[in-house]
Design a protein around this motif. Structure first.
Motif, PDB file in Angstrom:
ATOM      1  N   THR A 184       1.029  -1.729  -0.033  1.00 20.09           N
ATOM      2  CA  THR A 184      -0.230   0.495  -0.109  1.00 20.09           C
ATOM      3  C   THR A 184       0.652   0.966   0.326  1.00 20.09           C
ATOM      4  O   THR A 184       0.478   2.241   0.437  1.00 20.09           O
ATOM      5  CB  THR A 184      -0.933   0.375   1.302  1.00 20.09           C
ATOM      6  N   ILE A 185       2.465   1.095  -0.135  1.00 23.56           N
ATOM      7  CA  ILE A 185       2.679   2.196   0.273  1.00 23.56           C
ATOM      8  C   ILE A 185       4.015   2.635  -1.656  1.00 23.56           C
ATOM      9  O   ILE A 185       4.276   1.322  -2.221  1.00 23.56           O
ATOM     10  CB  ILE A 185       4.120   1.971   1.444  1.00 23.56           C
ATOM     11  N   PRO A 186       3.724   3.353  -2.471  1.00 27.21           N
ATOM     12  CA  PRO A 186       4.873   3.556  -3.191  1.00 27.21           C
ATOM     13  C   PRO A 186       6.255   3.013  -2.778  1.00 27.21           C
ATOM     14  O   PRO A 186       6.395   3.054  -1.740  1.00 27.21           O
ATOM     15  CB  PRO A 186       4.725   5.344  -4.044  1.00 27.21           C
ATOM     16  N   TYR A 187       6.475   2.356  -4.174  1.00 31.95           N
ATOM     17  CA  TYR A 187       7.688   1.593  -3.764  1.00 31.95           C
ATOM     18  C   TYR A 187       9.489   2.563  -3.938  1.00 31.95           C
ATOM     19  O   TYR A 187       9.512   2.449  -2.775  1.00 31.95           O
ATOM     20  CB  TYR A 187       7.905   0.887  -5.023  1.00 31.95           C
ATOM     21  N   SER A 188       8.720   4.103  -3.808  1.00 36.05           N
ATOM     22  CA  SER A 188      10.234   4.781  -3.615  1.00 36.05           C
ATOM     23  C   SER A 188       9.812   5.439  -2.567  1.00 36.05           C
ATOM     24  O   SER A 188      11.088   6.192  -1.791  1.00 36.05           O
ATOM     25  CB  SER A 188       9.904   5.700  -4.130  1.00 36.05           C
ATOM     26  N   ASP A 189       8.659   5.063  -1.130  1.00 34.84           N
ATOM     27  CA  ASP A 189       9.028   5.292  -0.328  1.00 34.84           C
ATOM     28  C   ASP A 189       8.961   4.932   1.050  1.00 34.84           C
ATOM     29  O   ASP A 189       9.273   4.826   2.074  1.00 34.84           O
ATOM     30  CB  ASP A 189       7.657   5.883   0.229  1.00 34.84           C
ATOM     31  N   ILE A 190       9.347   3.435   0.003  1.00 34.58           N
ATOM     32  CA  ILE A 190       9.859   1.787   1.092  1.00 34.58           C
ATOM     33  C   ILE A 190      11.141   2.516   2.020  1.00 34.58           C
ATOM     34  O   ILE A 190      11.765   2.728   1.281  1.00 34.58           O
ATOM     35  CB  ILE A 190       9.302   0.947   0.893  1.00 34.58           C
ATOM     36  N   LYS A 191      11.183   2.647   3.520  1.00 37.48           N
ATOM     37  CA  LYS A 191      12.167   2.780   4.185  1.00 37.48           C
ATOM     38  C   LYS A 191      12.933   1.332   4.186  1.00 37.48           C
ATOM     39  O   LYS A 191      14.459   0.727   4.290  1.00 37.48           O
ATOM     40  CB  LYS A 191      12.315   3.360   4.744  1.00 37.48           C
ATOM     41  N   THR A 192      12.155   0.344   4.771  1.00 42.92           N
ATOM     42  CA  THR A 192      12.247  -0.822   4.821  1.00 42.92           C
ATOM     43  C   THR A 192      11.470  -2.071   4.318  1.00 42.92           C
ATOM     44  O   THR A 192      10.861  -1.736   4.129  1.00 42.92           O
ATOM     45  CB  THR A 192      12.341  -1.501   6.522  1.00 42.92           C
ATOM     46  N   PHE A 193      12.198  -2.558   3.355  1.00 41.77           N
ATOM     47  CA  PHE A 193      11.344  -3.922   2.965  1.00 41.77           C
ATOM     48  C   PHE A 193      11.474  -5.248   3.544  1.00 41.77           C
ATOM     49  O   PHE A 193      12.908  -5.213   4.499  1.00 41.77           O
ATOM     50  CB  PHE A 193      12.950  -3.948   1.543  1.00 41.77           C
ATOM     51  N   ASP A 194      10.507  -5.670   4.399  1.00 46.00           N
ATOM     52  CA  ASP A 194      10.639  -6.705   4.908  1.00 46.00           C
ATOM     53  C   ASP A 194       9.440  -7.825   4.565  1.00 46.00           C
ATOM     54  O   ASP A 194       8.166  -7.688   3.978  1.00 46.00           O
ATOM     55  CB  ASP A 194       9.916  -5.961   5.911  1.00 46.00           C
ATOM     56  N   PHE A 195       9.804  -9.246   3.805  1.00 44.76           N
ATOM     57  CA  PHE A 195       9.533 -10.179   2.773  1.00 44.76           C
ATOM     58  C   PHE A 195      10.205 -11.376   3.043  1.00 44.76           C
ATOM     59  O   PHE A 195      11.541 -10.851   3.538  1.00 44.76           O
ATOM     60  CB  PHE A 195       9.419  -9.458   1.457  1.00 44.76           C
ATOM     61  N   THR A 196      10.379 -12.176   3.030  1.00 43.83           N
ATOM     62  CA  THR A 196      10.810 -13.674   2.612  1.00 43.83           C
ATOM     63  C   THR A 196      10.810 -14.375   0.991  1.00 43.83           C
ATOM     64  O   THR A 196       9.468 -14.692   0.867  1.00 43.83           O
ATOM     65  CB  THR A 196      10.021 -14.546   3.911  1.00 43.83           C
ATOM     66  N   MET A 197      11.948 -15.373   0.523  1.00 48.27           N
ATOM     67  CA  MET A 197      11.435 -15.739  -0.180  1.00 48.27           C
ATOM     68  C   MET A 197      11.155 -16.697   0.237  1.00 48.27           C
ATOM     69  O   MET A 197      12.401 -17.649   1.209  1.00 48.27           O
ATOM     70  CB  MET A 197      12.930 -15.209  -0.926  1.00 48.27           C
ATOM     71  N   LEU A 198      11.038 -17.484  -1.011  1.00 47.96           N
ATOM     72  CA  LEU A 198      10.425 -19.252  -1.181  1.00 47.96           C
ATOM     73  C   LEU A 198      10.927 -19.209  -2.630  1.00 47.96           C
ATOM     74  O   LEU A 198       9.706 -19.229  -3.152  1.00 47.96           O
ATOM     75  CB  LEU A 198       9.542 -19.217  -0.796  1.00 47.96           C
ATOM     76  N   TYR A 199      12.095 -20.164  -3.201  1.00 48.12           N
ATOM     77  CA  TYR A 199      12.336 -20.351  -4.203  1.00 48.12           C
ATOM     78  C   TYR A 199      12.069 -21.429  -4.059  1.00 48.12           C
ATOM     79  O   TYR A 199      13.207 -22.263  -3.647  1.00 48.12           O
ATOM     80  CB  TYR A 199      13.006 -19.709  -5.076  1.00 48.12           C
ATOM     81  N   PRO A 200      11.408 -22.846  -5.496  1.00 43.33           N
ATOM     82  CA  PRO A 200      10.994 -24.294  -4.827  1.00 43.33           C
ATOM     83  C   PRO A 200      12.904 -24.644  -6.322  1.00 43.33           C
ATOM     84  O   PRO A 200      13.065 -24.077  -7.038  1.00 43.33           O
ATOM     85  CB  PRO A 200       9.666 -24.723  -6.107  1.00 43.33           C
ATOM     86  N   VAL A 201      12.625 -26.125  -4.836  1.00 46.49           N
ATOM     87  CA  VAL A 201      14.426 -25.879  -5.427  1.00 46.49           C
ATOM     88  C   VAL A 201      14.292 -27.949  -5.601  1.00 46.49           C
ATOM     89  O   VAL A 201      13.203 -28.310  -4.922  1.00 46.49           O
ATOM     90  CB  VAL A 201      15.232 -25.796  -4.203  1.00 46.49           C
ATOM     91  N   ARG A 202      15.203 -28.245  -6.363  1.00 42.62           N
ATOM     92  CA  ARG A 202      14.827 -29.654  -6.834  1.00 42.62           C
ATOM     93  C   ARG A 202      16.175 -29.886  -6.444  1.00 42.62           C
ATOM     94  O   ARG A 202      17.341 -29.689  -7.059  1.00 42.62           O
ATOM     95  CB  ARG A 202      14.134 -30.046  -7.778  1.00 42.62           C
ATOM     96  N   LYS A 203      15.708 -31.743  -5.945  1.00 40.82           N
ATOM     97  CA  LYS A 203      17.263 -31.726  -5.797  1.00 40.82           C
ATOM     98  C   LYS A 203      18.708 -31.815  -7.723  1.00 40.82           C
ATOM     99  O   LYS A 203      17.515 -32.130  -8.824  1.00 40.82           O
ATOM    100  CB  LYS A 203      17.783 -33.627  -6.039  1.00 40.82           C
ATOM    101  N   LYS A 204      19.961 -31.355  -7.967  1.00 43.55           N
ATOM    102  CA  LYS A 204      20.420 -31.449  -8.115  1.00 43.55           C
ATOM    103  C   LYS A 204      20.585 -32.543  -9.541  1.00 43.55           C
ATOM    104  O   LYS A 204      20.837 -33.833  -8.887  1.00 43.55           O
ATOM    105  CB  LYS A 204      22.203 -31.015  -8.596  1.00 43.55           C
TER     106      LYS A 204
END
Length: 172
Positions: free
Chosen positions: A149-169
């Protein structure tokens, strides 16, 4: 003191989401516009929603090889029900994900992306699962502040968690 980025592996349960598709915009407002459209059609008190702690930004993982240009902003639901026009249904397969928390200014955020992809390149066991239809996720907490709800340019602190699916090589 700067927080050290920790890349971990977490198991994510499969779930359903109602979401609005967006693109990358030069002013980075796409996710905010999508959030606004989503909550117009699926308000936060909608009975289909699971306990609403966070929103999700979904990224088709095969895009990481070129340019990320399609995203969805969504909310986890128990069931799809009647799907309003402009809203899409996503079935997130879940599974093992590489995870990292982003908490800091824009420079630290880009540093966490760098560490995540460096970890994935160097991991002897895991690789990003880039099959068609596999979605990476970034969870955005809605409290105490909803960054969508905040314009990107106004964000002072980014707060999120990345969850990227992985698989065995695959052994070559």
């Amino acid at each position: 003191m700067k927080e050290e980025t920790v890349i971990g592996l977490v198991e994510v349960a499969p779930f359903k989401a109602l979401a609005v598709r967006t693109g990358m915009t030069p002013d980075k407002s796409g996710t905010r516009v999508a959030w606004s459209k989503l909550t117009e059609h699926v308000p936060l008190d909608d009975e289909r929603l699971n306990s609403v702690q966070s929103a999700f930004v979904f990224i088709p993982q095969q895009q990481w090889d070129k340019e990320v240009d399609t995203l969805w902003v969504g909310l986890k639901v128990k069931e799809f029900g009647i799907v309003p026009e402009g809203v899409e249904t996503l079935e997130v397969s879940g599974g093992l994900c590489a995870s990292a928390r982003v908490y800091g200014d824009e420079t630290s955020m880009w540093g966490v992306y760098e560490k995540m992809f460096s970890w994935l390149e160097q991991s002897p066991d895991y690789e990003l699962d880039k099959r068609d239809g596999v979605l990476g996720m970034e969870t955005v907490p809605l409290k105490p502040i909803n960054a969508l709800t905040i314009p990107y340019s106004d964000i002072k602190t980014f707060d999120f968690t990345m969850l990227y699916p992985v698989r065995k090589k695959l052994i070559k």
